[in-house]
Design an enzyme around this catalytic site. Sequence first.
Site, PDB file in Angstrom:
ATOM      1  N   ARG A 102       0.957  -1.310  -0.018  1.00 13.40           N
ATOM      2  CA  ARG A 102      -0.136   0.112  -0.007  1.00 13.40           C
ATOM      3  C   ARG A 102       0.942   1.253   0.212  1.00 13.40           C
ATOM      4  O   ARG A 102       1.808   1.504   0.956  1.00 13.40           O
ATOM      5  CB  ARG A 102      -0.823  -0.191   1.278  1.00 13.40           C
ATOM      6  CG  ARG A 102      -1.674   1.377   1.533  1.00 13.40           C
ATOM      7  CD  ARG A 102      -2.674   1.256   2.519  1.00 13.40           C
ATOM      8  NE  ARG A 102      -3.829   0.428   1.778  1.00 13.40           N
ATOM      9  CZ  ARG A 102      -5.176   0.590   2.367  1.00 13.40           C
ATOM     10  NH1 ARG A 102      -5.368   1.095   3.582  1.00 13.40           N
ATOM     11  NH2 ARG A 102      -6.121  -0.183   1.961  1.00 13.40           N
ATOM     12  N   HIS A 129      -7.480   0.807  -6.406  1.00 13.75           N
ATOM     13  CA  HIS A 129      -7.575  -0.177  -5.316  1.00 13.75           C
ATOM     14  C   HIS A 129      -8.346  -1.603  -5.680  1.00 13.75           C
ATOM     15  O   HIS A 129      -9.485  -1.869  -5.542  1.00 13.75           O
ATOM     16  CB  HIS A 129      -8.582   0.469  -4.188  1.00 13.75           C
ATOM     17  CG  HIS A 129      -8.388  -0.031  -2.787  1.00 13.75           C
ATOM     18  ND1 HIS A 129      -7.698  -1.175  -2.655  1.00 13.75           N
ATOM     19  CD2 HIS A 129      -8.979   0.175  -1.677  1.00 13.75           C
ATOM     20  CE1 HIS A 129      -7.652  -1.592  -1.042  1.00 13.75           C
ATOM     21  NE2 HIS A 129      -8.687  -0.659  -0.574  1.00 13.75           N
ATOM     22  N   GLN A 132      -9.934  -3.931  -3.543  1.00 17.47           N
ATOM     23  CA  GLN A 132     -11.332  -3.668  -2.957  1.00 17.47           C
ATOM     24  C   GLN A 132     -12.289  -3.820  -4.341  1.00 17.47           C
ATOM     25  O   GLN A 132     -13.622  -4.219  -3.960  1.00 17.47           O
ATOM     26  CB  GLN A 132     -11.201  -2.001  -2.970  1.00 17.47           C
ATOM     27  CG  GLN A 132     -12.463  -1.472  -2.251  1.00 17.47           C
ATOM     28  CD  GLN A 132     -12.915  -1.806  -0.837  1.00 17.47           C
ATOM     29  OE1 GLN A 132     -12.031  -1.830  -0.048  1.00 17.47           O
ATOM     30  NE2 GLN A 132     -14.111  -2.258  -0.660  1.00 17.47           N
ATOM     31  N   ASP A 224     -17.380   7.174  -1.289  1.00 23.66           N
ATOM     32  CA  ASP A 224     -16.007   6.852  -0.400  1.00 23.66           C
ATOM     33  C   ASP A 224     -15.780   8.257   0.170  1.00 23.66           C
ATOM     34  O   ASP A 224     -16.588   9.157  -0.129  1.00 23.66           O
ATOM     35  CB  ASP A 224     -15.027   6.664  -1.261  1.00 23.66           C
ATOM     36  CG  ASP A 224     -13.709   6.211  -0.492  1.00 23.66           C
ATOM     37  OD1 ASP A 224     -13.799   5.812   0.452  1.00 23.66           O
ATOM     38  OD2 ASP A 224     -12.613   6.012  -1.403  1.00 23.66           O
ATOM     39  N   CYS A 264     -16.432   1.659   0.774  1.00 22.47           N
ATOM     40  CA  CYS A 264     -15.247   0.842   0.945  1.00 22.47           C
ATOM     41  C   CYS A 264     -14.906   0.756   2.388  1.00 22.47           C
ATOM     42  O   CYS A 264     -14.185  -0.155   2.949  1.00 22.47           O
ATOM     43  CB  CYS A 264     -13.926   0.907   0.224  1.00 22.47           C
ATOM     44  SG  CYS A 264     -13.797   2.894   0.431  1.00 22.47           S
ATOM     45  N   ARG A 292     -14.072  -8.654   1.851  1.00 22.44           N
ATOM     46  CA  ARG A 292     -12.340  -8.439   1.316  1.00 22.44           C
ATOM     47  C   ARG A 292     -11.659  -9.857   1.813  1.00 22.44           C
ATOM     48  O   ARG A 292     -10.686 -10.199   1.038  1.00 22.44           O
ATOM     49  CB  ARG A 292     -11.885  -7.484   2.186  1.00 22.44           C
ATOM     50  CG  ARG A 292     -12.612  -5.966   1.896  1.00 22.44           C
ATOM     51  CD  ARG A 292     -12.049  -5.536   0.617  1.00 22.44           C
ATOM     52  NE  ARG A 292     -10.689  -5.385   0.389  1.00 22.44           N
ATOM     53  CZ  ARG A 292      -9.915  -4.388   0.633  1.00 22.44           C
ATOM     54  NH1 ARG A 292     -10.282  -3.458   1.388  1.00 22.44           N
ATOM     55  NH2 ARG A 292      -8.522  -4.450   0.610  1.00 22.44           N
TER      56      ARG A 292
HETATM   57  N1   CP Z   1     -11.199  -0.582   2.358  1.00 27.69           N
HETATM   58  C1   CP Z   1     -10.110  -0.295   2.787  1.00 27.69           C
HETATM   59  O1   CP Z   1      -8.948  -0.771   2.134  1.00 27.69           O
HETATM   60  O2   CP Z   1     -10.002  -0.406   4.182  1.00 27.69           O
HETATM   61  P1   CP Z   1      -8.411  -0.012   4.821  1.00 27.69           P
HETATM   62  O3   CP Z   1      -7.941   1.271   4.424  1.00 27.69           O
HETATM   63  O4   CP Z   1      -8.948   0.006   6.448  1.00 27.69           O
HETATM   64  O5   CP Z   1      -7.428  -1.208   4.604  1.00 27.69           O
HETATM   65  N1  NVA Z   2     -10.021   6.632  -1.186  1.00 24.89           N
HETATM   66  C1  NVA Z   2      -9.536   5.988   0.199  1.00 24.89           C
HETATM   67  C2  NVA Z   2      -9.547   4.682   0.260  1.00 24.89           C
HETATM   68  C3  NVA Z   2      -9.472   3.987   1.581  1.00 24.89           C
HETATM   69  C4  NVA Z   2      -9.575   2.633   1.714  1.00 24.89           C
HETATM   70  C5  NVA Z   2      -8.126   6.749   0.430  1.00 24.89           C
HETATM   71  O1  NVA Z   2      -7.396   6.405  -0.541  1.00 24.89           O
HETATM   72  O2  NVA Z   2      -8.048   7.033   1.541  1.00 24.89           O
END
Ligand code: CP
Ligand code: NVA
Length: 307
Positions: A102, A129, A132, A224, A264, A292
Amino acid sequence: MKHFLAISDLSSGEVQDLLDLAIKLKEEYFKKGNPPYFKGKVLGMIFQKPSLRTRVSFDMAMRHMGGDALYLSPNEIGLGKRESIADIARVLSGYLHALMARTFDHAHVLELAKWSEIPVINGLSDYNHPCQGIGDALTIQEKFGKAKGLNVAYVGDGNNVAVSLMHVCAKLGWNFTIANPEGYDLNPKAVEIAKENAKETGIKLTFLRDPHEAVKGAQVIYTDTWTSMGQEEETAKREKVFPPYQVNAQLVSEADKDVIVMHCLPAHRNQELTDDVADGPHSVIFPQAHNRLHAQKAILARLFGVG
Ligand code: CP
Ligand code: NVA
């Protein structure tokens, strides 16, 4: 599948195969537990930003299937700071069996994949993502079956999550509509890719400003956060722009009567999603989060070539 970096790298058949496998592994898990398909395998999880769902679901996916996972925090790794990404990828390739990353910059996940001898999974970048996207498609398919022509409406910021949702819709034959404020459009390259895929699956892609128009006839409303991780300095500005895009009871009442509401998570309650909707009869946000786990198992199984 060598790496898992974007939904758009997969064919429609490969996306559907991941969903079929996720359903099989989910049923198996609840009936008798999954066999130890991942025995002896360790997943390294590089996190440059916080996570609840991605971290815990990957960790548990590995453990449920007899493997293990190792969390590597930003401070420990210093991705591209303490050491080059190319060197990190090559060192970790000798210790681990797959890497999940990530990052802020999508180029950093691509760089890891370029140098890694083990599969790399994109666990969220500023661009997309994809994990997701698979979990979300699983949730939609569980609710509506494999029917083509569903109407999926995304309301809010044209961000990383919206890109993967659009791409999974384009692969699976679901119409995708987004309503977002000016200045917060989807990545244009991602839109071009979706348009190409849409030619194959025959779906309609619609780009709007008006959230009310977007949800008309929608079986899925998705939203989101208005401010993604890494954009915190824009929070105040965004909080002025996005309120018309709030998913609330009024907006939900304008969609199909059987609409499901997705997010999400993490949610900023009573900003992009009101409490009554998040906890109301249309919401699937918790089954969506739970899926997930099953999606990650399918992704890992295909990358390891087992199961
Ligand atoms: N939706 C999602 O990816 O959540 P986290 O940021 O908690 O992993
Ligand atoms: N769009 C959000 C998703 C988190 C899972 C971010 O990037 O922070």
